[in-house]
Design an enzyme around this catalytic site. Structure first.
Site, PDB file in Angstrom:
ATOM      1  N   ILE A  35      -1.464  -5.419 -15.365  1.00 17.29           N
ATOM      2  CA  ILE A  35      -2.360  -4.892 -16.003  1.00 17.29           C
ATOM      3  C   ILE A  35      -1.559  -4.437 -17.532  1.00 17.29           C
ATOM      4  CG2 ILE A  35      -2.287  -1.986 -15.887  1.00 17.29           C
ATOM      5  CD1 ILE A  35      -4.722  -1.733 -16.887  1.00 17.29           C
ATOM      6  N   GLU A 100       4.912   1.089  -6.385  1.00 17.08           N
ATOM      7  CA  GLU A 100       4.331   2.758  -6.966  1.00 17.08           C
ATOM      8  C   GLU A 100       2.807   2.632  -6.665  1.00 17.08           C
ATOM      9  OE1 GLU A 100       4.470   2.185 -11.205  1.00 17.08           O
ATOM     10  OE2 GLU A 100       6.867   2.560 -11.400  1.00 17.08           O
ATOM     11  N   VAL A 101       2.328   1.222  -5.740  1.00 17.03           N
ATOM     12  CA  VAL A 101       1.038   1.103  -5.492  1.00 17.03           C
ATOM     13  C   VAL A 101       0.934   0.668  -4.530  1.00 17.03           C
ATOM     14  CG1 VAL A 101      -1.175   0.354  -5.848  1.00 17.03           C
ATOM     15  CG2 VAL A 101      -0.238   0.492  -8.178  1.00 17.03           C
ATOM     16  N   HIS A 105       1.770  -5.904  -2.383  1.00 11.46           N
ATOM     17  CA  HIS A 105       0.615  -6.553  -3.261  1.00 11.46           C
ATOM     18  C   HIS A 105       2.592  -7.557  -3.468  1.00 11.46           C
ATOM     19  CE1 HIS A 105       2.262  -2.283  -4.871  1.00 11.46           C
ATOM     20  NE2 HIS A 105       3.035  -3.345  -6.012  1.00 11.46           N
TER      21      HIS A 105
HETATM   22  P1  AMP Z   1       4.601  -1.580  -8.064  1.00 10.67           P
HETATM   23  O1  AMP Z   1       5.691  -0.837  -8.363  1.00 10.67           O
HETATM   24  O2  AMP Z   1       5.124  -3.136  -7.254  1.00 10.67           O
HETATM   25  O3  AMP Z   1       3.861  -1.199  -6.925  1.00 10.67           O
HETATM   26  O4  AMP Z   1       3.807  -2.605  -9.110  1.00 10.67           O
HETATM   27  C1  AMP Z   1       2.779  -1.740  -9.104  1.00 10.67           C
HETATM   28  C2  AMP Z   1       2.185  -2.526 -10.193  1.00 10.67           C
HETATM   29  O5  AMP Z   1       0.948  -2.802 -11.014  1.00 10.67           O
HETATM   30  C3  AMP Z   1       2.785  -2.561 -11.370  1.00 10.67           C
HETATM   31  O6  AMP Z   1       2.969  -3.811 -12.322  1.00 10.67           O
HETATM   32  C4  AMP Z   1       1.650  -2.650 -12.423  1.00 10.67           C
HETATM   33  O7  AMP Z   1       1.410  -2.996 -13.955  1.00 10.67           O
HETATM   34  C5  AMP Z   1       0.149  -3.035 -11.711  1.00 10.67           C
HETATM   35  N1  AMP Z   1      -1.257  -2.524 -11.941  1.00 10.67           N
HETATM   36  C6  AMP Z   1      -1.027  -0.842 -11.821  1.00 10.67           C
HETATM   37  N2  AMP Z   1      -2.816  -0.565 -12.543  1.00 10.67           N
HETATM   38  C7  AMP Z   1      -3.014  -1.498 -12.584  1.00 10.67           C
HETATM   39  C8  AMP Z   1      -4.260  -2.169 -12.753  1.00 10.67           C
HETATM   40  N3  AMP Z   1      -5.458  -1.232 -12.701  1.00 10.67           N
HETATM   41  N4  AMP Z   1      -4.778  -3.653 -13.156  1.00 10.67           N
HETATM   42  C9  AMP Z   1      -3.508  -4.202 -12.516  1.00 10.67           C
HETATM   43  N5  AMP Z   1      -2.288  -3.885 -12.024  1.00 10.67           N
HETATM   44  C10 AMP Z   1      -2.054  -3.026 -12.381  1.00 10.67           C
END
Ligand code: AMP
Length: 119
Positions: A35, A100-101, A105
């Site tokens: 996103i 962050e998530v 991934h």
């Molecule tokens: P990380 O810091 O490795 O956990 O990366 C999390 C990624 O998820 C970041 O690049 C965000 O931009 C992405 N992200 C967060 N929310 C969404 C969403 N709803 N759809 C697509 N990507 C997302």
């Protein structure tokens, strides 16, 4: 270590509760555009199972899930034409990794020179 948070944003995407810009899906994986893209092409590839990060995945996932996630990275890179000129895959793990998530991934960065390895 913490347990899987079923309310993380990727869990919601997998349940169809929030939309994503889908690139590819099969029984084991989902791939969609980030996103907030950090490069011209920035895709995410995730397993459908509930795994916090790569360590959690390698401990708990079946061999089939592990193979399918790996193959999906190449498949998605091909779909995006990223494999023609090269690309970078990256997976952040935990606090120092900048994750962050909390659902495993892989990032795919492509479409331009990705730059130095880490910042
Ligand atoms: P990380 O810091 O490795 O956990 O990366 C999390 C990624 O998820 C970041 O690049 C965000 O931009 C992405 N992200 C967060 N929310 C969404 C969403 N709803 N759809 C697509 N990507 C997302």
């Amino acid at each position: 270590k913490m347990s899987y948070d079923k309310n993380n944003i990727f869990a919601k995407i997998l349940r169809g509760e929030i939309p994503c810009n889908k690139i590819y899906e099969n029984d084991h994986v989902l791939a969609f555009h980030d996103i907030n893209p950090q490069k011209k092409i920035h895709a995410l590839v995730i397993p459908k199972g509930e795994y916090i990060d790569l360590d959690d995945f390698n401990k708990k996932a079946s061999d089939k899930e592990i193979v399918e996630l790996n193959k999906a990275i190449s498949h998605v890179s091909n779909i995006l034409k990223a494999s023609e000129k090269g690309y970078r895959i990256l997976s952040n793990i935990g606090l120092d990794g900048g994750q962050e998530v909390p659902h495993l991934h892989y990032h795919i960065f492509a479409g331009e020179k990705v730059g130095k390895m880490v910042t």
